[in-house]
Structure formats: structure tokens, C-alpha cells
Design an enzyme around this catalytic site. Structure first.
Site, PDB file in Angstrom:
ATOM      1  N   LYS A 121     -32.970  13.786  17.056  1.00  0.00           N
ATOM      2  CA  LYS A 121     -31.553  14.070  17.313  1.00  0.00           C
ATOM      3  C   LYS A 121     -30.770  12.915  16.691  1.00  0.00           C
ATOM      4  O   LYS A 121     -30.490  11.895  17.350  1.00  0.00           O
ATOM      5  CB  LYS A 121     -31.357  14.161  18.832  1.00  0.00           C
ATOM      6  CG  LYS A 121     -30.110  14.874  19.262  1.00  0.00           C
ATOM      7  CD  LYS A 121     -30.155  15.163  20.753  1.00  0.00           C
ATOM      8  CE  LYS A 121     -28.801  15.530  21.314  1.00  0.00           C
ATOM      9  NZ  LYS A 121     -28.171  16.712  20.743  1.00  0.00           N
TER      10      LYS A 121
HETATM   11  C1  LIG Z   1     -29.121  21.286  17.404  1.00  0.00           C
HETATM   12  C2  LIG Z   1     -29.451  21.395  18.847  1.00  0.00           C
HETATM   13  N1  LIG Z   1     -30.351  22.306  19.257  1.00  0.00           N
HETATM   14  C3  LIG Z   1     -30.676  22.461  20.547  1.00  0.00           C
HETATM   15  C4  LIG Z   1     -30.093  21.680  21.530  1.00  0.00           C
HETATM   16  C5  LIG Z   1     -30.484  21.862  22.964  1.00  0.00           C
HETATM   17  O1  LIG Z   1     -31.225  20.740  23.390  1.00  0.00           O
HETATM   18  P1  LIG Z   1     -31.195  20.278  24.901  1.00  0.00           P
HETATM   19  O2  LIG Z   1     -31.553  21.456  25.715  1.00  0.00           O
HETATM   20  O3  LIG Z   1     -32.222  19.196  24.969  1.00  0.00           O
HETATM   21  O4  LIG Z   1     -29.820  19.787  25.187  1.00  0.00           O
HETATM   22  C6  LIG Z   1     -29.152  20.715  21.155  1.00  0.00           C
HETATM   23  C7  LIG Z   1     -28.513  19.869  22.151  1.00  0.00           C
HETATM   24  O5  LIG Z   1     -28.934  18.762  22.342  1.00  0.00           O
HETATM   25  C8  LIG Z   1     -28.826  20.568  19.783  1.00  0.00           C
HETATM   26  O6  LIG Z   1     -27.917  19.674  19.396  1.00  0.00           O
END
Ligand SMILES: Cc1ncc(COP(=O)(O)O)c(C=O)c1O
Length: 325
Positions: free
Chosen positions: A159
Site C-alpha cells: 500500500k
Molecule cells: C486499492 C485498495 N484495494 C482494497 C482496499 C481494501 O483494503 P482494506 O480492507 O484492508 O482496507 C483498499 C483500502 O485500503 C485499497 O486502497
């Protein structure tokens, strides 16, 4: 203003006022996006505020940093304490949390060399991403002309700050055409994910979702929903999904820390199922909120309770506004 109730930030080991937590214009991360971050939520529970799956978020934070060769100069324990301290000092009962580790001001060559690594934890009250009404009504999405980058271009399971330009472009383009959110395909034309959410389909009483082979961020909400669904007796299949699967699904929903569990009612003008939140989505959504707010004791281990302020932890404001739910 979303930040008006946020007064304190943890920056490089110290709690400082929000207004003083600034970054110099020469910071490497500002120019090149060289940083990694997390997004997590703290929910109000009957035992006080609790961060949902803090351990998993910190795990991903360190993995993202490792993928980009950033050394976070704090332990998981120190960051967990920083998170609790930010919640306490701001007096929040529930909030969104944003730990970030980025390359600060040193050099502006593309290679950051010995530039300093900064670490911060921000928190602010935040409603569910698409608004409370969308939790019930669902959102309208479009398949984006922007393609999700492949793992040969950037580490897709990290991320990282700069990679979000791909999401920003898709989200803006979808909004320009009047949609609530974009769904990006991967470089093979398979479904990848939303600009900041993972995707689930429901078909014939089964849940279907994809994984990192389709360039998704492995969401922690996604992982929680897989576990919750299986605990409730729903089979969950994990494999590549095509646009046709999306259009033919009985129900579709997004998962994400910001979006929580949000139904999708329409894709490019085509109604999904009955065009409203379906029964399986409603059940999973309710079960997710019961887990996150401590109403379902089976998922207690997912909650990191924030211990009350001690005399030395300072400026707790008992009268802070409640955020929704
Ligand atoms: C690109 C992306 N996909 C999926 C998610 C969902 O991840 P999470 O459930 O860990 O927040 C996020 C958010 O963090 C994201 O930015």
C-alpha cells in the site's frame, strides 16, 4: 471539513498539535510518492474504542515498507501504542486512522539515498466512504478505462503512496461520468478491484472474490468477510473474475476499511440482481459490523481496545462528538 475535530498527530515519536504536523516542500515523498501507509478504523464498542484488526494492519504496513525498502524506525508495539495515544489524545470514540511512513527532505534525486524516513499516525472522525445511505441503497459503479497496474510494474500487494495515482485517475474519471466509484480491470482484462476497495460477487448462494493474481491489494476487510461468510456457512470461492461474472451476479459488494461493506446496485447502468442491496450482502454487512463493534464475541481477537487515558497521557476531551454508528 473532515479534519476539524482532529487536534493531535503522532509524528516521529511525539504527539504534536495537528496544525504543526507539516511537511517541507522539498520532501522526496511529495515529489515521487515515496511512502507507504495504512488505513484502519477504530469502532465504538461497549468497552470503549477498539481498533479493528490493528495487528493485521501493522503487519501489512511493515510488509509495504519492506517492499519499498523503507525502514520504519519503530516496533509494532511502539506503533500500536502510538495509535492508541492518538485516539486517546483526540478523545475519539470512533475514527479513521492513517499511519504513514515516507521519505522526507534530504535529496531530490529519484534515488532517495540517505534522506530521512518520517513516520506519522493521523486520526479523524470519518463516516463510511459512500455515506450511510449507500450502505443500504448501494452504489453505482463503472468499469474504468484505467487499468490496474501489474505486479511487474509496482508491488501490487503493498500500500504505497505513489501507486494511488492509478486509483485517483480512475475515481475522478468515474465521478466525471456521474458514477460513485470505478472498478478497474487488470492487464489481462479480468476484474481487479475498486479504486480503494475489494470486490465480492454472490451467485447461487456462494461468494466469489479474486486474489493477488489479479493485482488487488489484499484487503483486511476482504479477509474478515471471507472468514465471516464461511463461519455462516457460505462457500467462498477465490479465483479470477470476468466482467461477465460481475454483470451476471445476484449481488455484488465492495469491502474496504473506508467503504466497510457497501452494496453495488448498478454497473454501467445495468442493475445487479434486483438493483438493491441483496439479502446475502445485508447479512454479511450486519455480521461485519457486529464483529467490528464487539457485538459478536467470536471475533473479539480482532479488536484492539484502547486503554483509557492515564494521568500522563494528557488532553482527553470527554465531550468529543460521536462519529456515526
Ligand atoms: C486499492 C485498495 N484495494 C482494497 C482496499 C481494501 O483494503 P482494506 O480492507 O484492508 O482496507 C483498499 C483500502 O485500503 C485499497 O486502497
Amino acid at each position: 471539513m473532515p479534519f476539524e475535530d482532529a487536534q493531535w498527530v503522532w509524528l516521529n515519536g511525539k504527539i504534536i498539535p495537528w496544525k504543526d504536523a507539516t511537511v517541507h516542500v522539498s520532501a522526496h515523498a511529495l515529489h515521487y510518492g515515496s511512502g507507504v501507509f495504512e488505513g484502519m478504523r477504530c469502532y465504538e464498542t461497549s468497552e470503549g474504542p477498539a481498533v479493528f484488526r490493528l495487528g493485521s494492519h501493522l503487519e501489512r504496513f511493515f510488509a509495504s515498507a519492506a517492499a519499498h525498502d523503507l525502514r520504519i524506525g519503530y516496533t509494532r508495539k511502539e506503533l500500536a501504542e502510538a495509535v492508541s495515544e492518538v485516539i486517546r489524545r483526540n478523545g475519539f470514540r470512533s475514527c479513521y486512522l492513517r499511519p504513514i511512513c515516507y521519505v522526507g527532505s534530504g535529496v531530490l534525486s529519484v534515488h532517495p539515498k540517505t534522506s530521512p524516513i518520517e513516520v506519522a499516525v493521523l486520526a479523524w472522525p470519518a463516516e463510511t466512504q459512500f455515506g450511510r445511505e449507500a450502505l443500504q441503497r448501494g452504489v453505482r459503479v463503472t468499469v474504468s478505462p484505467w487499468v490496474r497496474f501489474h505486479s511487474s510494474m509496482m508491488p501490487t500487494t503493498a500500500k504505497a503512496c505513489g501507486q494511488y495515482l492509478n486509483s485517483v485517475l480512475a475515481a475522478r474519471e468515474a465521478a466525471c461520468r456521474g458514477f460513485d466509484e470505478a472498478v478497474l480491470l487488470d492487464t489481462n482484462g479480468h476484474i481487479s478491484e475498486g479504486s480503494g476497495e475489494n470486490l465480492f460477487l454472490v451467485r447461487g448462494g456462494r461468494l466469489l472474490t479474486n486474489d493477488e493474481r489479479d493485482s488487488i491489494l489484499l484487503g483486511i476487510t476482504r479477509d474478515s468477510v471471507i472468514r465471516i461468510a464461511r463461519d455462516r456457512g457460505y462457500p467462498v470461492a477465490i479465483h479470477t473474475l470476468q466482467v461477465d461474472d460481475l454483470l451476471a451476479a445476484d449481488e455484488v459488494f465492495f469491502t474496504g476499511t473506508a467503504a466497510e461493506v457497501t452494496p453495488i446496485r448498478e454497473v454501467d447502468g445495468k442493475a445487479i440482481g434486483s438493483g438493491a442491496r441483496g439479502p446475502v450482502t445485508a447479512e454479511i454487512q450486519e455480521a461485519f459490523f457486529a464483529a467490528a463493534t464487539g457485538r459478536d464475541g467470536r471475533y473479539r481477537s480482532w479488536l484492539h481496545h484502547v486503554a483509557p487515558a492515564t494521568r500522563t497521557s494528557g488532553t482527553r476531551k470527554a465531550s468529543r462528538k460521536r462519529s456515526p454508528r
